[in-house]
Design an enzyme around this catalytic site. Sequence first.
Site, mmCIF file in Angstrom:
data_model
loop_
_atom_site.group_PDB
_atom_site.id
_atom_site.type_symbol
_atom_site.label_atom_id
_atom_site.label_comp_id
_atom_site.label_asym_id
_atom_site.label_seq_id
_atom_site.Cartn_x
_atom_site.Cartn_y
_atom_site.Cartn_z
ATOM 1 N N ARG A 21 0.830 -1.205 0.000
ATOM 2 C CA ARG A 21 0.000 0.000 0.000
ATOM 3 C C ARG A 21 0.869 1.262 0.000
ATOM 4 O O ARG A 21 0.474 2.297 -0.538
ATOM 5 C CB ARG A 21 -0.969 0.009 1.179
ATOM 6 C CG ARG A 21 -0.307 -0.021 2.549
ATOM 7 C CD ARG A 21 -1.306 0.185 3.665
ATOM 8 N NE ARG A 21 -0.709 -0.067 4.971
ATOM 9 C CZ ARG A 21 -1.174 0.454 6.088
ATOM 10 N NH1 ARG A 21 -2.229 1.251 6.060
ATOM 11 N NH2 ARG A 21 -0.605 0.168 7.244
ATOM 12 N N SER A 65 -4.981 5.271 5.364
ATOM 13 C CA SER A 65 -4.749 3.833 5.259
ATOM 14 C C SER A 65 -4.247 3.424 3.885
ATOM 15 O O SER A 65 -3.522 2.439 3.750
ATOM 16 C CB SER A 65 -6.037 3.064 5.573
ATOM 17 O OG SER A 65 -6.438 3.267 6.906
ATOM 18 N N GLU A 110 -19.006 4.241 -0.887
ATOM 19 C CA GLU A 110 -18.204 3.624 -1.940
ATOM 20 C C GLU A 110 -18.933 3.558 -3.282
ATOM 21 O O GLU A 110 -18.319 3.717 -4.340
ATOM 22 C CB GLU A 110 -17.761 2.225 -1.505
ATOM 23 C CG GLU A 110 -16.801 2.206 -0.333
ATOM 24 C CD GLU A 110 -17.477 2.259 1.026
ATOM 25 O OE1 GLU A 110 -16.753 2.224 2.038
ATOM 26 O OE2 GLU A 110 -18.735 2.340 1.065
ATOM 27 N N PHE A 114 -14.666 -3.403 0.558
ATOM 28 C CA PHE A 114 -15.617 -2.379 0.133
ATOM 29 C C PHE A 114 -15.473 -2.065 -1.360
ATOM 30 O O PHE A 114 -16.468 -1.773 -2.038
ATOM 31 C CB PHE A 114 -15.408 -1.098 0.937
ATOM 32 C CG PHE A 114 -15.444 -1.290 2.417
ATOM 33 C CD1 PHE A 114 -16.458 -2.026 3.018
ATOM 34 C CD2 PHE A 114 -14.473 -0.743 3.235
ATOM 35 C CE1 PHE A 114 -16.494 -2.210 4.388
ATOM 36 C CE2 PHE A 114 -14.495 -0.923 4.609
ATOM 37 C CZ PHE A 114 -15.505 -1.658 5.196
ATOM 38 N N HIS A 152 -5.663 -3.666 1.903
ATOM 39 C CA HIS A 152 -6.124 -4.446 3.046
ATOM 40 C C HIS A 152 -6.900 -5.689 2.614
ATOM 41 O O HIS A 152 -7.937 -6.034 3.182
ATOM 42 C CB HIS A 152 -6.974 -3.584 3.975
ATOM 43 C CG HIS A 152 -6.201 -2.487 4.660
ATOM 44 N ND1 HIS A 152 -5.487 -1.547 3.952
ATOM 45 C CD2 HIS A 152 -6.041 -2.193 5.970
ATOM 46 C CE1 HIS A 152 -4.913 -0.703 4.807
ATOM 47 N NE2 HIS A 152 -5.224 -1.081 6.035
ATOM 48 N N ASP A 160 -8.687 -7.168 12.140
ATOM 49 C CA ASP A 160 -9.999 -6.665 11.713
ATOM 50 C C ASP A 160 -10.996 -7.790 11.451
ATOM 51 O O ASP A 160 -12.208 -7.558 11.430
ATOM 52 C CB ASP A 160 -9.861 -5.801 10.450
ATOM 53 C CG ASP A 160 -9.260 -4.438 10.755
ATOM 54 O OD1 ASP A 160 -8.806 -4.233 11.894
ATOM 55 O OD2 ASP A 160 -9.242 -3.582 9.861
ATOM 56 N N ARG A 189 -1.960 -4.590 3.439
ATOM 57 C CA ARG A 189 -1.649 -3.773 4.606
ATOM 58 C C ARG A 189 -0.261 -4.021 5.187
ATOM 59 O O ARG A 189 0.413 -3.064 5.548
ATOM 60 C CB ARG A 189 -2.702 -4.037 5.685
ATOM 61 C CG ARG A 189 -2.426 -3.353 7.015
ATOM 62 C CD ARG A 189 -3.442 -3.805 8.037
ATOM 63 N NE ARG A 189 -3.302 -3.110 9.303
ATOM 64 C CZ ARG A 189 -4.059 -3.349 10.367
ATOM 65 N NH1 ARG A 189 -5.007 -4.266 10.311
ATOM 66 N NH2 ARG A 189 -3.889 -2.682 11.489
#
Length: 326
Positions: free
Chosen positions: A22, A49, A70, A95, A121, A129, A179
Amino acid sequence: MGENIIDTAAAAYVSRGNKATRTGFGEALLEIGRENSAVVGLCADLTGSLNMNQFRDAFPDRFFQTGIAEANMISMAAGLATTGKIPFAASFAVFATGRVYDQIRQSLCYSNLNVKVCASHAGLTLGEDGATHQILEDIGLMRGLPRMTVVVPCDYSETKRAARAIVQHIGPLYFRFGRPNIPDFTRDEDGFEIGKSIELHPGSDVTVIACGIMVWKALEAARILEKEGVGVRVINMHTIKPVDTLAIVRAANDTGAIVTAEEHQIYNGLGDAVAGVCARNIPVPIEMVGVEDQFGESGKPDDLLEKYKLTTADILEKIYLALRRK
């Protein structure tokens, strides 16, 4: 997430340290934004993020914070694409694909619009998460869409090269990264061409075809088996669609057995893409390393990779099985 040196007679891939893919995305987006004024960024309230802060600060008139909306983000990106802009629309993978599948299908793919759906992620390495965010079906969702291209780089440096390649690509594209900090080992001379895989390790006994974080683990397995006199060809299949059919057929013909490795469900991901090519061209024994029809759970990334059998040891186990089946 792995040892630091891969040393073979043909090449030496050495980790230059651990960096997140990322981070490579964020840095590359800033660079290509400076070079191409048509590039615009959109994000659904996850700017930090996805490391898009620098692009936002450098080009405030070309960055759109859509909030936790989104579907609106994808629709906005579609509209921007019709004006000649090159939108990079970014969110977490769960998402960026699952929540907005209808908008991607109808507005991007059906209309064949030049939008880059950038997803961070992804996979089990999202860690604590948990299952609701650890999407393991996104590659399958995206590769099933007509006109969609799917790119999954394996480290920080390849992510930067991939970003430069996809900005030149015309059409809807899914760009998947992650991530955690992972070994950064690929080299600029490896290059990056959409649809053309990269052979990282030679071998004539068996082939491991991997993507994302599993590429480094495949190289670890190749090094271990090289000491046992087993030649493992390792292919970095960074583009899942269009998949490199020629490289797969050549590997099947040369080595007679294939193992695939991915941080994704084994259904409808890289493994199925490779199996489909072999079934249509040159059937050989195929074993798959991936998540087997399960959801993830909350935990430390390395613990999850071990539990769900996405480690170097699991690749070795599948290699031995594929060799026995030859």
